[in-house]
Design a protein around this motif. Structure first.
Motif, PDB file in Angstrom:
ATOM      1  N   THR A   1       0.832  -1.205   0.000  1.00 12.38           N
ATOM      2  CA  THR A   1       0.000   0.000   0.000  1.00 12.38           C
ATOM      3  C   THR A   1       0.866   1.255   0.000  1.00 12.38           C
ATOM      4  N   LEU A   2       1.939   1.241   0.778  1.00 19.12           N
ATOM      5  CA  LEU A   2       2.849   2.378   0.830  1.00 19.12           C
ATOM      6  C   LEU A   2       3.612   2.542  -0.485  1.00 19.12           C
ATOM      7  N   VAL A   3       4.009   1.423  -1.092  1.00 17.03           N
ATOM      8  CA  VAL A   3       4.667   1.488  -2.407  1.00 17.03           C
ATOM      9  C   VAL A   3       3.716   2.091  -3.430  1.00 17.03           C
ATOM     10  N   ASP A   4       2.452   1.686  -3.380  1.00 19.72           N
ATOM     11  CA  ASP A   4       1.456   2.233  -4.310  1.00 19.72           C
ATOM     12  C   ASP A   4       1.322   3.737  -4.139  1.00 19.72           C
ATOM     13  N   GLU A   5       1.347   4.210  -2.906  1.00 20.58           N
ATOM     14  CA  GLU A   5       1.247   5.654  -2.672  1.00 20.58           C
ATOM     15  C   GLU A   5       2.436   6.395  -3.272  1.00 20.58           C
ATOM     16  N   LEU A   6       3.630   5.852  -3.090  1.00 19.22           N
ATOM     17  CA  LEU A   6       4.821   6.465  -3.680  1.00 19.22           C
ATOM     18  C   LEU A   6       4.754   6.434  -5.202  1.00 19.22           C
ATOM     19  N   ASN A   7       4.285   5.328  -5.747  1.00 21.66           N
ATOM     20  CA  ASN A   7       4.154   5.230  -7.211  1.00 21.66           C
ATOM     21  C   ASN A   7       3.206   6.288  -7.756  1.00 21.66           C
ATOM     22  N   ARG A   8       2.099   6.534  -7.050  1.00 19.85           N
ATOM     23  CA  ARG A   8       1.126   7.519  -7.528  1.00 19.85           C
ATOM     24  C   ARG A   8       1.698   8.934  -7.512  1.00 19.85           C
ATOM     25  N   ASN A   9       2.654   9.168  -6.649  1.00 19.36           N
ATOM     26  CA  ASN A   9       3.262  10.498  -6.563  1.00 19.36           C
ATOM     27  C   ASN A   9       4.401  10.685  -7.551  1.00 19.36           C
ATOM     28  N   PHE A  10       5.203   9.635  -7.762  1.00 15.08           N
ATOM     29  CA  PHE A  10       6.477   9.834  -8.455  1.00 15.08           C
ATOM     30  C   PHE A  10       6.733   8.920  -9.659  1.00 15.08           C
ATOM     31  N   VAL A  11       5.994   7.842  -9.798  1.00 15.66           N
ATOM     32  CA  VAL A  11       6.232   6.931 -10.920  1.00 15.66           C
ATOM     33  C   VAL A  11       5.233   7.207 -12.036  1.00 15.66           C
ATOM     34  N   MET A  12       3.960   6.990 -11.775  1.00 14.03           N
ATOM     35  CA  MET A  12       2.906   7.311 -12.751  1.00 14.03           C
ATOM     36  C   MET A  12       1.796   8.048 -12.023  1.00 14.03           C
ATOM     37  N   ARG A  13       1.724   9.345 -12.251  1.00 13.83           N
ATOM     38  CA  ARG A  13       0.772  10.188 -11.535  1.00 13.83           C
ATOM     39  C   ARG A  13      -0.642  10.071 -12.104  1.00 13.83           C
ATOM     40  N   HIS A  14      -0.737   9.648 -13.342  1.00 17.40           N
ATOM     41  CA  HIS A  14      -2.057   9.519 -13.982  1.00 17.40           C
ATOM     42  C   HIS A  14      -2.184   8.152 -14.642  1.00 17.40           C
ATOM     43  N   PRO A  15      -2.270   7.106 -13.829  1.00 22.09           N
ATOM     44  CA  PRO A  15      -2.357   5.746 -14.387  1.00 22.09           C
ATOM     45  C   PRO A  15      -3.594   5.540 -15.245  1.00 22.09           C
ATOM     46  N   GLU A  16      -4.600   6.394 -15.086  1.00 26.11           N
ATOM     47  CA  GLU A  16      -5.799   6.269 -15.918  1.00 26.11           C
ATOM     48  C   GLU A  16      -5.480   6.515 -17.398  1.00 26.11           C
ATOM     49  N   ASN A  17      -4.352   7.159 -17.678  1.00 23.50           N
ATOM     50  CA  ASN A  17      -3.949   7.395 -19.069  1.00 23.50           C
ATOM     51  C   ASN A  17      -3.154   6.234 -19.651  1.00 23.50           C
ATOM     52  N   GLY A  18      -2.711   5.333 -18.798  1.00 24.87           N
ATOM     53  CA  GLY A  18      -1.770   4.308 -19.217  1.00 24.87           C
ATOM     54  C   GLY A  18      -2.435   3.030 -19.692  1.00 24.87           C
ATOM     55  N   PRO A  19      -1.639   2.121 -20.248  1.00 27.23           N
ATOM     56  CA  PRO A  19      -2.165   0.829 -20.703  1.00 27.23           C
ATOM     57  C   PRO A  19      -2.559  -0.052 -19.527  1.00 27.23           C
ATOM     58  N   HIS A  20      -3.515  -0.926 -19.748  1.00 25.94           N
ATOM     59  CA  HIS A  20      -3.992  -1.827 -18.694  1.00 25.94           C
ATOM     60  C   HIS A  20      -4.005  -3.265 -19.206  1.00 25.94           C
ATOM     61  N   HIS A  21      -3.566  -4.179 -18.369  1.00 29.11           N
ATOM     62  CA  HIS A  21      -3.601  -5.608 -18.676  1.00 29.11           C
ATOM     63  C   HIS A  21      -4.389  -6.318 -17.576  1.00 29.11           C
ATOM     64  N   LEU A  22      -4.870  -7.486 -17.899  1.00 33.32           N
ATOM     65  CA  LEU A  22      -5.613  -8.273 -16.922  1.00 33.32           C
ATOM     66  C   LEU A  22      -4.689  -9.098 -16.039  1.00 33.32           C
ATOM     67  N   VAL A  23      -3.408  -9.158 -16.418  1.00 32.11           N
ATOM     68  CA  VAL A  23      -2.410  -9.884 -15.632  1.00 32.11           C
ATOM     69  C   VAL A  23      -1.176  -8.996 -15.498  1.00 32.11           C
ATOM     70  N   ASN A  24      -0.325  -9.332 -14.553  1.00 28.84           N
ATOM     71  CA  ASN A  24       0.935  -8.616 -14.387  1.00 28.84           C
ATOM     72  C   ASN A  24       1.885  -8.990 -15.520  1.00 28.84           C
ATOM     73  N   THR A  25       2.389  -7.992 -16.254  1.00 27.95           N
ATOM     74  CA  THR A  25       3.247  -8.260 -17.409  1.00 27.95           C
ATOM     75  C   THR A  25       4.726  -8.012 -17.121  1.00 27.95           C
ATOM     76  N   THR A  26       5.074  -7.688 -15.894  1.00 35.23           N
ATOM     77  CA  THR A  26       6.474  -7.425 -15.564  1.00 35.23           C
ATOM     78  C   THR A  26       7.278  -8.721 -15.525  1.00 35.23           C
ATOM     79  N   ALA A  27       8.438  -8.689 -16.153  1.00 37.40           N
ATOM     80  CA  ALA A  27       9.363  -9.827 -16.068  1.00 37.40           C
ATOM     81  C   ALA A  27      10.086  -9.739 -14.724  1.00 37.40           C
ATOM     82  N   THR A  28       9.488 -10.323 -13.710  1.00 35.23           N
ATOM     83  CA  THR A  28       9.944 -10.157 -12.331  1.00 35.23           C
ATOM     84  C   THR A  28      11.385 -10.607 -12.137  1.00 35.23           C
ATOM     85  N   ALA A  29      11.762 -11.714 -12.753  1.00 39.57           N
ATOM     86  CA  ALA A  29      13.125 -12.222 -12.578  1.00 39.57           C
ATOM     87  C   ALA A  29      14.151 -11.213 -13.078  1.00 39.57           C
ATOM     88  N   VAL A  30      13.838 -10.557 -14.197  1.00 40.10           N
ATOM     89  CA  VAL A  30      14.754  -9.564 -14.753  1.00 40.10           C
ATOM     90  C   VAL A  30      14.768  -8.317 -13.873  1.00 40.10           C
TER      91      VAL A  30
END
Length: 312
Positions: A190-219
């Motif tokens: 929850t705290l990471v999400d708050e930081l992301n909303r401030n400094f990573v993507m401030r307007h996620p409503e403009n961004g692409p959306h997937h039904l699953v997580n697409t991050t290559a976690t291992a990389v």
């Protein structure tokens, strides 16, 4: 790929349009896509590490008035490309900066790009800087998007951001979770999400959306850590301070005004790069092309036009 023979001694290669699967010399396959019309070739490198090309899907449309053909690809391990089992010893060699640089050069060759513009976002901006230092002969312009030249200056800044955004108790909680490596803790996320909303993507409503997580976690975890505010991976210690003065390629440094990257460092880079311009996207975080596309694409289009017309 179509070869047009103009005379017996010269062959011009027409760049493939649309989606193409690239087969690398190592046998793995990468997703690539080239869209748009015009004389300007722009190759985009996604962030992460372990993100994908989706952040660039609208670039050709947004830059259509500038005559830009946009190429993008998913790096090895990313969602639309081959995803090797990196836990196997024989695949560990691919989790290395040198591999991804060699992959970039092989992609450039397969796409037939010369005298082109290279844009890198975040991790892609790190790759773009390294590529410009090693292969300037292929570049007409360089765009470094939300990436500085030293992780040494990034780490204290992201610590500062969370210390000035969250309460003391919240910061202490995050540090304890990180020490215990309990990154799936719900409150921590929850705290990471708050930081992301401030400094990573401030307007996620403009961004692409997937039904699953697409991050290559291992990389991502190998190079970065668990999230943008934890730098414990292989990139820790990466430093090109003092080297960028050797980049003579026309360079655009573009950041969000609420970026995770320290803007003081961006300004220093602008002073040290001999042929550069620094622009800030208002109300933009680390993903400022999503947060404020109108401002971002205006700045990018102006840079491309100025270089093309000799007014940079």
């Amino acid at each position: 790929m179509i070869n047009l023979v103009l005379n017996p001694t010269k062959v011009v290669t027409k760049q493939h349009e649309g989606t193409k699967i690239l087969t690398l010399s190592n046998g793995f396959h990468l997703f690539s896509r080239t869209v748009g019309q015009g004389p300007i070739n722009l190759l985009c490198l996604h962030g992460g590490p372990g993100s994908n090309h989706v952040e660039f899907e609208n670039f050709a449309e947004e830059l259509s008035n500038y005559g830009v053909r946009v190429s993008m690809y998913d790096q090895l391990g990313s969602f639309f490309s081959d995803q090797p089992d990196f836990s196997l010893p024989e695949n560990q060699k691919y989790l290395d900066l040198e591999y991804y640089l060699s992959e970039l050069e092989e992609v450039r060759q397969q796409l037939g790009l010369e005298n082109f513009y290279l844009l890198g976002h975040s991790w892609g901006g790190l790759l773009a800087q390294e590529y410009a230092l090693r292969h300037p002969e292929h570049l007409k312009g360089l765009v470094v998007m939300s990436m500085i030249d030293s992780i040494t200056e990034y780490t204290p800044y992201i610590n500062h951001l969370r210390e000035t955004t969250l309460t003391d108790d919240q910061v202490t909680y995050m540090k304890q979770v990180e020490a215990d490596e309990r990154f799936d803790d719900p409150y921590y996320q929850t705290l990471v999400d708050e930081l992301n909303r401030n400094f990573v993507m401030r307007h996620p409503e403009n961004g692409p959306h997937h039904l699953v997580n697409t991050t290559a976690t291992a990389v991502y975890n190998t190079f970065q850590g668990n999230n943008e505010f934890v730098m414990v991976g292989k990139l820790n210690g990466w430093d090109r301070r003092g080297d960028l003065k050797n980049v003579k390629t026309p360079t655009l440094l573009t950041f969000g005004d609420h970026d995770t990257m320290p803007l003081d460092t961006a300004m220093r880079m602008n002073r040290e790069l001999p042929n550069s311009r620094l622009v800030l996207t208002p109300d933009g975080g680390h993903c400022h092309s999503v947060d404020n596309p109108k401002a971002f694409f205006h700045n990018l289009g102006t840079f491309l036009t100025d270089v093309e017309t000799g007014n940079f």
